[in-house]
Design a protein around this motif. Structure first.
Motif, PDB file in Angstrom:
ATOM      1  N   SER A  33       3.995   5.708  -5.420  1.00 52.33           N
ATOM      2  CA  SER A  33       4.033   5.772  -6.881  1.00 52.33           C
ATOM      3  C   SER A  33       2.971   6.733  -7.396  1.00 52.33           C
ATOM      4  O   SER A  33       3.083   7.282  -8.483  1.00 52.33           O
ATOM      5  CB  SER A  33       3.836   4.394  -7.484  1.00 52.33           C
ATOM      6  OG  SER A  33       2.533   3.948  -7.226  1.00 52.33           O
TER       7      SER A  33
ATOM      8  N   SER B 164       2.298   1.820  -3.404  1.00 52.02           N
ATOM      9  CA  SER B 164       1.330   2.325  -4.372  1.00 52.02           C
ATOM     10  C   SER B 164       1.016   3.788  -4.068  1.00 52.02           C
ATOM     11  O   SER B 164       0.811   4.598  -4.964  1.00 52.02           O
ATOM     12  CB  SER B 164       0.063   1.482  -4.366  1.00 52.02           C
ATOM     13  OG  SER B 164      -0.861   2.000  -3.457  1.00 52.02           O
ATOM     14  N   TYR B 165       1.058   4.126  -2.790  1.00 51.81           N
ATOM     15  CA  TYR B 165       0.856   5.524  -2.415  1.00 51.81           C
ATOM     16  C   TYR B 165       1.981   6.391  -2.965  1.00 51.81           C
ATOM     17  O   TYR B 165       1.771   7.434  -3.566  1.00 51.81           O
ATOM     18  CB  TYR B 165       0.800   5.642  -0.888  1.00 51.81           C
ATOM     19  CG  TYR B 165       1.059   7.030  -0.387  1.00 51.81           C
ATOM     20  CD1 TYR B 165       0.056   7.993  -0.467  1.00 51.81           C
ATOM     21  CD2 TYR B 165       2.292   7.402   0.140  1.00 51.81           C
ATOM     22  CE1 TYR B 165       0.285   9.279  -0.019  1.00 51.81           C
ATOM     23  CE2 TYR B 165       2.527   8.681   0.581  1.00 51.81           C
ATOM     24  CZ  TYR B 165       1.515   9.620   0.497  1.00 51.81           C
ATOM     25  OH  TYR B 165       1.744  10.892   0.927  1.00 51.81           O
TER      26      TYR B 165
ATOM     27  N   ALA C 140       0.832  -1.200   0.000  1.00 50.30           N
ATOM     28  CA  ALA C 140       0.000   0.000   0.000  1.00 50.30           C
ATOM     29  C   ALA C 140       0.870   1.255   0.000  1.00 50.30           C
ATOM     30  O   ALA C 140       0.609   2.218  -0.713  1.00 50.30           O
ATOM     31  CB  ALA C 140      -0.916  -0.007   1.212  1.00 50.30           C
TER      32      ALA C 140
ATOM     33  N   PRO D  32      -0.032   5.926   4.392  1.00 46.91           N
ATOM     34  CA  PRO D  32      -0.075   4.796   3.468  1.00 46.91           C
ATOM     35  C   PRO D  32      -1.471   4.315   3.091  1.00 46.91           C
ATOM     36  O   PRO D  32      -1.607   3.657   2.076  1.00 46.91           O
ATOM     37  CB  PRO D  32       0.683   3.693   4.211  1.00 46.91           C
ATOM     38  CG  PRO D  32       0.671   4.100   5.622  1.00 46.91           C
ATOM     39  CD  PRO D  32       0.611   5.569   5.648  1.00 46.91           C
TER      40      PRO D  32
ATOM     41  N   ASP E  32      -4.774   5.016  -6.241  1.00 51.34           N
ATOM     42  CA  ASP E  32      -4.395   4.188  -7.369  1.00 51.34           C
ATOM     43  C   ASP E  32      -5.572   3.442  -7.963  1.00 51.34           C
ATOM     44  O   ASP E  32      -6.590   3.258  -7.336  1.00 51.34           O
ATOM     45  CB  ASP E  32      -3.391   3.165  -6.847  1.00 51.34           C
ATOM     46  CG  ASP E  32      -2.296   2.963  -7.814  1.00 51.34           C
ATOM     47  OD1 ASP E  32      -2.508   3.310  -8.972  1.00 51.34           O
ATOM     48  OD2 ASP E  32      -1.239   2.477  -7.397  1.00 51.34           O
TER      49      ASP E  32
END
Lengths: 360, 518
Positions: free
Chosen positions: A355, A352-353, A349, B512, B517
């Motif tokens: 990126s 992905s954050y 996670a 986080p 996405d």
């Protein structure tokens, strides 16, 4: 009925503006469909690669779909009879299409919102269907539009759902699927890097042959049996040449040019269909007098003028910021930018954050 | 049931469902844009930090909501062709234009810039990125305007004439054409009402979610002891992160409420002039009355689910208020449902031809039970938000060091309970305004009642099973998506913003769970 009136310049212009919107829709959303199909075709590369594949169209698919929504509304405004007859007449086919389009949107927006492999995998399956089914359904629909259906005096379509599944329309469906798949594969090859890029190159090299074959068969059949003008031989030839050019371009890894070639092929095929359909918008196979034409299906000249002014104002603005958006996201996406499976939920996670918020 | 009833149910279900998500999208995109603006232009680090994190926190939920709003919106446009093709033929020359304008001016803006906003973090310069969310907010608000202009043509047709040759309504330059459609007084009144309804939804949502966490962190700080390091962190989260968001949400609600009341008042007066039957049925006013009173509770006759006036009894009444609502004078005469029905029968005929050319008897009374109660639900549920706003304002009073948060469990639960209320109020409002104009799909303009169409004359000539198939399919798919939407929103909202943890290398905040996405 007054089916055989001469179309005015304004009506003709509007017919081709509608054609332009569908052309843009097929060229732009076409590669989205193809990319989604590749979520299935490249399934075994794993969850991370599927995320990367989807990320290539992440920022743009939504805007692409608006060409359909706006095209549909313009159809309503400029040719209400066409809109009413078509959408009531193709009822169940359209229902299927709408259901797929609904879940497809949710697949895009929701896939990354729950951190679970099962969740993402389920939405990936929806993605595959969401790419394949609309392509097929649009093909069948356009096959029927250009070949015509049975229409009664009230402009109500009397062909049943099964009656829409003619060999010609089914071939159209197959061609749409193959063409969009190839188109999306070349887009992907242009947008990713590393092993994924090689794989898509290879896939495109295979896909181009059946696409050429089926596409040629379909356009020839259309031109010989259904087109109302010999002029459309020109776009038929252009489409064929463009598809042929994909073979050497893909082999030479000239991905940008290869993609431009499928753009040309789809644009030329759209022109063939709309150009060959003119001056009809929905021919009646039972009684030509019941046909819908550009002349008898349109709005008043006043409405067409008003809408033309509106289009002249807004379309350039829309195209300008759309081009800008594509430029902002013109970079290739590397495979490692999405979370690798199994590296721990928090880590995945976090990555992905990063990126997303800290892209290069 | 026949195709007409099924098509009406389908339109009602798909529209109300769509409009559960739309107000939150419209309202929240604006509020998120304001939050991001405050972050970008904040002078001190604490505030910048708080607003940035709130922007991302609510932004993530905005995206979840956007998805389903867009998805269900596609159906709306095509439904006119599928189930209401005769309506589409009748009004296409006029009605298609605002829909097309919505696409050209609003949808493209919304969709392209949403992509830019989601994927543009860190890629676009800060201020350009800020502009993208403003473009999204502008797009979603504009789209509401065009759709309301289209709807207002159905409530009160202007700018068009009936062409006897083609039998359809056509845009007419001598009537003002598209400019008249876009500046329809009905639309000008409805637009601020609908948009402020959306702000209320988003404001209550913001307040509810932030208040929940504020109370949670406040109590956690108490538990740990405010002197401890961890306790202090919790205390700061409640005071510097959630408290400002609660107050910001309340501010949005207050502004929304003001616009709602003023525009609603204006709308009532327009409604009285344009659609007196709707006004009368909102009040279940059966007989013509002078100085009509407003009833808070009414019991129906033997059959409450009907257009029937027999046995309607008003239990609690506030005198003169309905007359005042309609005209701003206390002793105005309001025509009752039965009188209006008789009058319309004379004016428009006691029978009408349906799409197959059969003569059918017409009743000009809408369903009184639905109109009466949806009107009250709309106002009552919205008023709920007022209580929340006042309460929230009180418990977060004070400035600077004296700025308060609260540990009140009662307030916490009330805040959460307040989230769905404006949603329901919105739905009730639409149900009222759409059912209240039946049997018309294009309600005749009293000044020039030529352009008009009854609902039964607008439907497509489908067999019932076909419409039933799509009704069942949509309801099932919508049901599944609603469950998923609710779970995602709930989970995202409950998670809250993680406590600040600075990444020492980049000096970026590490949050986080905030995934934008795909």
């Amino acid at each position: 009925m007054d089916a055989m009136l001469e179309p005015t310049v304004l009506q003709t212009l509007w017919f081709f503006l509608i054609a332009f919107f569908f052309l843009c829709y097929f060229v732009l959303e076409g590669f989205d469909f193809g990319v989604q199909m590749n979520v299935g075709a490249l399934w075994r590369r794993g969850d991370g690669a599927r995320g990367t594949i989807l990320k290539t169209i992440g920022p743009v698919w939504d805007g692409n779909e608006v060409f359909l929504i706006t095209g549909g509304a313009l159809l309503f405004a400029a040719f209400p009879e066409w809109y009413a007859t078509l959408f009531s007449g193709f009822y169940l086919a359209l229902l299927l299409l709408l259901l797929v389009l609904i879940v497809r949107v949710c697949a895009f927006k929701w896939r990354g919102k729950v951190d679970s492999l099962r969740w993402r995998r389920a939405w990936d399956v929806v993605h595959v269907i969401g790419g394949l089914a609309p392509a097929l359904l649009w093909g069948v629909a356009f096959g029927n539009i250009v070949a015509g259906v049975e229409i009664d005096r009230n402009h109500w379509v009397t062909t049943s759902l099964l009656g829409l599944l003619t060999p010609f329309a089914l071939l159209a469906g197959v061609v749409f699927v193959l063409l969009f798949w190839l188109h999306g594969t070349l887009y992907l090859a242009l947008k990713v890097d590393g092993p994924l890029r090689q794989e898509t190159n290879r896939l495109a090299g295979i896909l181009v042959w059946p696409t050429l074959l089926a596409g040629a068969a379909f356009l020839l059949w259309f031109q010989l049996a259904h087109s109302h003008t010999p002029l459309t031989w020109i776009p038929v030839a252009a489409a064929a040449a463009a598809l042929l050019a994909v073979v050497p371009l893909n082999r030479a890894r000239r991905e940008g040019l290869a993609f431009a070639a499928t753009v040309t092929a789809i644009a030329a095929a759209s022109l063939t269909l709309f150009g060959g359909l003119f001056p009809y918008v929905l021919p009646a196979t039972n009684d030509p007098a019941n046909s819908l034409t550009v002349a008898n299906a349109s709005s008043t000249a006043h409405t067409l003028t008003v809408m033309l002014v509106a289009l002249a104002i807004f379309l350039p603005i829309v195209l300008a910021y759309t081009v800008w958006a594509y430029r902002v996201f013109r970079h290739r996406i590397t495979d490692d930018s999405s979370p690798a499976p199994g590296s721990g939920l928090l880590e995945a996670a976090k990555q992905s954050y990063r990126s997303t918020f800290e892209q290069r | 049931m026949d195709a007409l009833d099924l098509a009406r149910w389908q339109f009602g279900i798909t529209t109300v469902y769509h409009f559960v998500f739309v107000p939150l999208t419209i309202g929240l995109s604006l509020l998120v844009a304001i939050m991001q603006t405050r972050a970008v232009f904040a002078k001190d680090a604490v505030r910048k930090d708080a607003w940035t994190r709130m922007t991302k926190f609510f932004g993530s939920m905005l995206i979840v909501n956007f998805g389903i709003g867009i998805a269900t919106g596609i159906v709306q446009e095509f439904q006119f062709g599928m189930n209401w093709s005769e309506y589409a033929r009748f009004v296409g020359d006029v009605f298609g234009a605002p829909l097309a304008l919505e696409g050209l001016a609003a949808f493209f803006l919304e969709s392209v810039f949403l992509g830019l906003w989601i994927f543009g973090w860190g890629r676009l310069p800060e201020k350009i990125h800020l502009l993208t969310i403003w473009a999204v907010a502008l797009g979603s608000t504009l789209s509401a305007y065009f759709i309301i202009a289209a709807n207002s043509f159905m409530q009160h047709p202007v700018g068009a004439v009936l062409n006897p040759e083609t039998g359809r309504a056509e845009l007419d330059p001598s009537q003002g054409s598209i400019l008249a459609v876009l500046s329809n007084v009905t639309a000008l009144a409805a637009f601020p009402h609908v948009v402020s309804g959306a702000w209320l939804v988003a404001g209550a949502f913001l307040t509810g979610v932030a208040a929940w966490h504020m109370v949670r962190h406040h109590n956690r700080a108490r538990e740990l002891g405010i002197d401890t390091e961890e306790g202090q962190e919790q205390h700061l989260a409640a005071r510097d992160l959630y408290r400002p968001t609660v107050r910001f949400g309340v501010l949005a609600m207050v502004v929304a409420a003001l616009v709602l009341v003023v525009s609603g008042d204006f709308q009532a007066q327009i409604m009285f002039k344009q659609q007196p039957m709707k006004m009368a049925s909102a009040e279940a006013l059966c007989e013509t009355e002078t100085g009509a009173s407003f009833s808070i509770l009414t019991v129906g006759g033997p059959d409450a689910f009907s257009t029937d006036c027999d046995g309607v009894t008003h239990l609690i009444e506030v005198p003169y208020i309905t007359s005042f609502l309609a005209t701003h004078t206390f002793d105005a005469t309001l025509q009752g449902v039965d009188d209006l029905n008789a009058q319309y029968k004379e004016q428009f005929g006691a029978t009408a031809l349906d799409i197959h050319g059969n003569e059918v008897a017409v009743d000009y009374r809408p369903n009184l039970f639905v109109t009466y109660w949806s009107f009250r639900l709309m106002m009552g549920l919205a008023a709920f938000s007022g209580v929340l706003a006042l309460w929230a304002l009180w418990v977060t009073r004070g400035r600077g060091e004296a700025a308060r948060t609260t540990g009140s469990k009662a307030f916490q639960w009330f805040a959460v309970l307040s989230i769905p209320m404006p949603f329901l109020a919105n739905s009730a409002g639409w149900v009222f305004t759409e059912i209240g104009r039946q049997p018309w799909v294009v309600h005749p303009n009293p000044d020039d009642p030529v352009v008009r169409l009854m609902t039964m004359q607008g439907v497509s000539a489908h067999p019932g099973w076909m419409v039933l198939t799509s009704l069942v399919a949509f309801t099932l798919v919508y049901g599944v998506l609603a469950v998923l939407w609710f779970q995602m929103m709930r989970k995202a909202a409950l998670q809250g913003v993680p406590l600040a943890q600075r990444d020492l290398e980049t000096d970026e905040l590490d949050t986080p769970t905030l995934s934008f996405d795909y």
